[in-house]
Write an enzyme that holds these catalytic residues in place. Structure first.
Site, short mmCIF file in Angstrom:
data_model
loop_
_atom_site.label_atom_id
_atom_site.label_comp_id
_atom_site.label_asym_id
_atom_site.label_seq_id
_atom_site.Cartn_x
_atom_site.Cartn_y
_atom_site.Cartn_z
N GLY A 12 126.69 14.36 39.07
CA GLY A 12 126.22 14.39 37.69
C GLY A 12 124.93 13.65 37.42
O GLY A 12 124.68 13.25 36.27
N SER A 13 124.06 13.50 38.41
CA SER A 13 122.81 12.78 38.11
C SER A 13 121.91 13.59 37.18
O SER A 13 121.18 13.01 36.37
CB SER A 13 122.08 12.39 39.40
OG SER A 13 121.53 13.52 40.04
N ASN A 14 121.95 14.91 37.28
CA ASN A 14 121.16 15.71 36.33
C ASN A 14 121.75 15.61 34.93
O ASN A 14 121.00 15.53 33.94
CB ASN A 14 121.08 17.17 36.78
CG ASN A 14 120.03 17.36 37.84
OD1 ASN A 14 118.83 17.38 37.56
ND2 ASN A 14 120.46 17.43 39.10
N MET A 92 129.22 24.38 41.46
CA MET A 92 129.27 24.95 42.80
C MET A 92 129.95 26.33 42.87
O MET A 92 130.42 26.73 43.93
CB MET A 92 129.98 23.97 43.75
CG MET A 92 129.26 22.64 43.88
SD MET A 92 127.51 22.82 44.35
CE MET A 92 127.70 23.33 46.06
N ARG A 93 129.98 27.04 41.76
CA ARG A 93 130.58 28.39 41.80
C ARG A 93 129.62 29.41 41.21
O ARG A 93 128.85 29.10 40.30
CB ARG A 93 131.90 28.40 41.03
CG ARG A 93 132.96 27.65 41.80
CD ARG A 93 134.21 27.49 41.00
NE ARG A 93 135.04 26.51 41.66
CZ ARG A 93 136.03 26.79 42.50
NH1 ARG A 93 136.33 28.04 42.77
NH2 ARG A 93 136.73 25.82 43.07
N ASN A 109 119.74 27.11 35.61
CA ASN A 109 120.24 26.34 36.76
C ASN A 109 119.09 25.52 37.32
O ASN A 109 117.92 25.87 37.16
CB ASN A 109 120.74 27.32 37.83
CG ASN A 109 121.30 26.61 39.05
OD1 ASN A 109 122.02 25.62 38.94
ND2 ASN A 109 120.95 27.10 40.25
N HIS A 111 117.78 24.18 41.01
CA HIS A 111 118.01 24.41 42.44
C HIS A 111 117.07 23.53 43.26
O HIS A 111 115.88 23.44 42.94
CB HIS A 111 117.77 25.90 42.78
CG HIS A 111 118.01 26.19 44.22
ND1 HIS A 111 119.28 26.33 44.75
CD2 HIS A 111 117.16 26.31 45.28
CE1 HIS A 111 119.19 26.54 46.04
NE2 HIS A 111 117.92 26.54 46.39
C1 GRF Z 1 121.19 19.08 42.61
O1 GRF Z 1 120.52 18.81 43.81
C2 GRF Z 1 120.88 20.45 42.10
O2 GRF Z 1 119.60 20.89 42.42
C3 GRF Z 1 121.92 21.30 42.78
O3 GRF Z 1 123.06 20.50 42.81
C4 GRF Z 1 122.70 19.13 42.81
C5 GRF Z 1 123.44 18.46 41.69
O4 GRF Z 1 123.24 17.09 41.68
N1 GRF Z 1 122.10 22.55 42.07
P1 GRF Z 1 123.85 16.18 40.53
O5 GRF Z 1 125.36 16.40 40.51
O6 GRF Z 1 123.21 16.58 39.23
O7 GRF Z 1 123.49 14.79 40.93
#
Ligand code: GRF
Length: 204
Positions: A12-14, A92-93, A109, A111
């Site tokens: 969940g860092s994003n 992840m789906r 999304n 990526h």
């Molecule tokens: C990120 O590297 C994103 O690009 C990919 O999944 C990862 C998620 O990271 N789709 P986080 O859970 O947001 O830290």
């Protein structure tokens, strides 16, 4: 207020970066709900710690997609929160037709590569194994392919000779945390339009 829903499976860092930019006032959006297919996702804890509704919805028995009746539960939940944009943040789906029928053109999304290079899993590792000198990250609209939708924003990250998959992924994530909130801001302010495959940003 423009309401977004976030789907996350992992750390969940994003999500945390988006929350921080809401708190800072840079992003004038409401995060309606965070939904995960993983009951242990740290993303759910981050959401709860910030007073955001956080839900685990069972994915069903398949590994890479949601079971169709479970996908309907995700969509129903997101509709209940009146979300105008769905942000996948390490979800992840692969989404299937229930999502696209309900939220076409409203799913984005992040990526961890410069698409169209290195779609799919562990893109940072793919970049190192390939010997690429630059990688980065891409925010894109989600279509029915895997990491194939129109590109909204990209950021470049050089690959160093001594990079490991972990060090490269970490530097890519620093850029993710900048461009993902920015892409959400541009969409919420209606500064983005799609012409074919090209996403045009109205800077005014
Ligand atoms: C990120 O590297 C994103 O690009 C990919 O999944 C990862 C998620 O990271 N789709 P986080 O859970 O947001 O830290």
């Amino acid at each position: 207020m423009f309401t977004i829903g976030i789907l996350a499976s992992g750390k969940g860092s994003n999500l945390a970066a988006i929350i921080n930019q809401v708190k800072s006032g840079f992003l004038k959006v409401k995060i309606g709900a965070v939904i995960s297919d993983n009951p242990g996702a740290f993303a759910l804890e981050i959401a709860r710690a910030n007073g955001i509704d956080a839900k685990y919805i069972e994915p069903g028995g398949y590994r890479t997609i949601l079971e169709p009746q479970q996908e309907e539960k995700y969509v129903k939940c997101l509709k209940e929160y009146d979300v105008e944009l769905i942000c996948l943040a390490g979800f992840m789906r692969i989404l299937k037709k229930t999502f696209f029928n309900s939220f076409r053109g409203k799913i984005i999304n992040i990526h961890p590569s410069l698409l169209p290079s290195f779609p799919g899993l562990e893109a940072w590792k793919q970049a190192i194994d390939y010997g690429a000198k630059f990688s980065g990250c891409t925010v894109h609209f989600v279509d029915q392919g895997i990491d194939t939708g129109p590109v909204i924003l990209q950021a470049v990250v050089p690959v160093m000779d001594d990079d490991t998959p972990e060090t490269l992924h970490q530097r890519i994530q620093e850029k993710e945390h900048i461009i993902y909130p920015l892409a959400i801001k541009l969409i919420s302010e209606q500064k983005i339009r799609i012409e074919g495959r090209r996403v045009i940003i109205d800077e005014n």
